[in-house]
Scaffold this motif. Structure first.
Motif, PDB file in Angstrom:
ATOM      1  N   ASN A 176      -5.038  -3.399  -6.889  1.00 60.71           N
ATOM      2  CA  ASN A 176      -4.342  -2.977  -8.092  1.00 60.71           C
ATOM      3  C   ASN A 176      -4.088  -1.469  -8.099  1.00 60.71           C
ATOM      4  O   ASN A 176      -4.141  -0.826  -9.130  1.00 60.71           O
ATOM      5  CB  ASN A 176      -5.148  -3.379  -9.328  1.00 60.71           C
TER       6      ASN A 176
ATOM      7  N   PRO B  27      -3.513  -7.670 -12.009  1.00 58.20           N
ATOM      8  CA  PRO B  27      -2.213  -7.662 -12.680  1.00 58.20           C
ATOM      9  C   PRO B  27      -1.058  -7.154 -11.833  1.00 58.20           C
ATOM     10  O   PRO B  27       0.069  -7.646 -11.983  1.00 58.20           O
ATOM     11  CB  PRO B  27      -2.445  -6.762 -13.897  1.00 58.20           C
ATOM     12  N   VAL B  28      -1.300  -6.192 -10.972  1.00 58.38           N
ATOM     13  CA  VAL B  28      -0.197  -5.662 -10.175  1.00 58.38           C
ATOM     14  C   VAL B  28       0.333  -6.721  -9.222  1.00 58.38           C
ATOM     15  O   VAL B  28       1.552  -6.889  -9.062  1.00 58.38           O
ATOM     16  CB  VAL B  28      -0.634  -4.396  -9.412  1.00 58.38           C
TER      17      VAL B  28
ATOM     18  N   TYR C  15       1.443  -1.357 -15.011  1.00 59.32           N
ATOM     19  CA  TYR C  15       1.359  -2.493 -14.092  1.00 59.32           C
ATOM     20  C   TYR C  15       2.724  -2.755 -13.449  1.00 59.32           C
ATOM     21  O   TYR C  15       2.836  -2.964 -12.233  1.00 59.32           O
ATOM     22  CB  TYR C  15       0.938  -3.767 -14.832  1.00 59.32           C
TER      23      TYR C  15
END
Length: 215
Positions: free
Chosen positions: A6, A129-130, A178
């Motif tokens: 991330n 999330p990324v 993000y």
């Protein structure tokens, strides 16, 4: 998960109070809504604005209700979530997938499969999330919208540490980051659609369009 997963975020911001497998937490169906009627109406209005009729939509982190406008017909709506009973009971879904995005962030769809996607009051639970945002950018058609909505409610034990540390404005900035870190989003908007301050749950949204900024 490694810190590279991330980037540019440090790994510790994605820790949760409860690190037991999410499949255990979500194995019991919850046929409830997690925001009140005013906030739900704000979500539905956003979908009305951003998702045209007869489009193909992906409802990510879905459950038994998708909050899509009742008067709008879509070509297809595919849900991806954690509880099969909830997904099976969602009348707006044409198909569904049971998948834990924190364990497997790769989406089981071909590139450019959808005209839009939604994540409703669930982004605070993502530990990768990324990767998920990058995958969403892959499966959406160029310039297709992603509508991410959230309030000030959550399951505290499953929300990431950063969510607890930030206020509402910080949540919007975090989600926008993000998308920027994923590298395949542009025209990012941060919206406050809270219906009645002090009398209804607040409702915030981050909108992105699939494709690099130069697209």
């Amino acid at each position: 998960m490694t810190s590279e997963t991330n980037q540019p975020f440090p790994e510790n911001i994605f820790r949760r109070q409860d690190e037991t497998p999410d499949a255990q937490f979500y194995q019991v169906p919850r046929f409830v809504t997690h925001i009140d009627a005013g906030a739900i109406a704000a979500v539905t209005q956003l979908y009305r604005e951003f998702f045209p009729s007869n489009s193909a939509l992906l409802d990510l982190m879905s459950s038994w209700v998708s909050h899509l406008p009742a008067e709008v017909k879509y070509e297809r709506v595919v849900g991806l979530g954690m509880n099969e009973a909830e997904l099976r009971g969602n009348p707006r879904l044409h198909a569904y997938v049971v998948q834990d995005l924190n364990q497997q962030p790769v989406l089981p769809f071909e590139a450019a499969s959808f005209d839009g996607a939604a994540i409703c009051v669930s982004v605070d639970y993502l530990t990768r999330p990324v990767e998920v945002m990058r995958e969403l950018g892959r499966v959406l058609r160029p310039k297709a919208p992603l509508v991410i909505t959230f309030s000030n409610r959550c399951f505290p034990s499953k929300a990431i540490a950063a969510w607890h540390a930030l206020d509402d404005h910080g949540h919007m900035q975090l989600v926008a980051q993000y998308l920027r870190a994923a590298g395949n989003w542009h025209a990012i908007e941060l919206l406050d659609r809270s219906p009645r301050p002090g009398r209804s749950d607040p409702l915030f949204a981050v909108i992105g369009r699939a494709g690099a900024a130069s697209a």
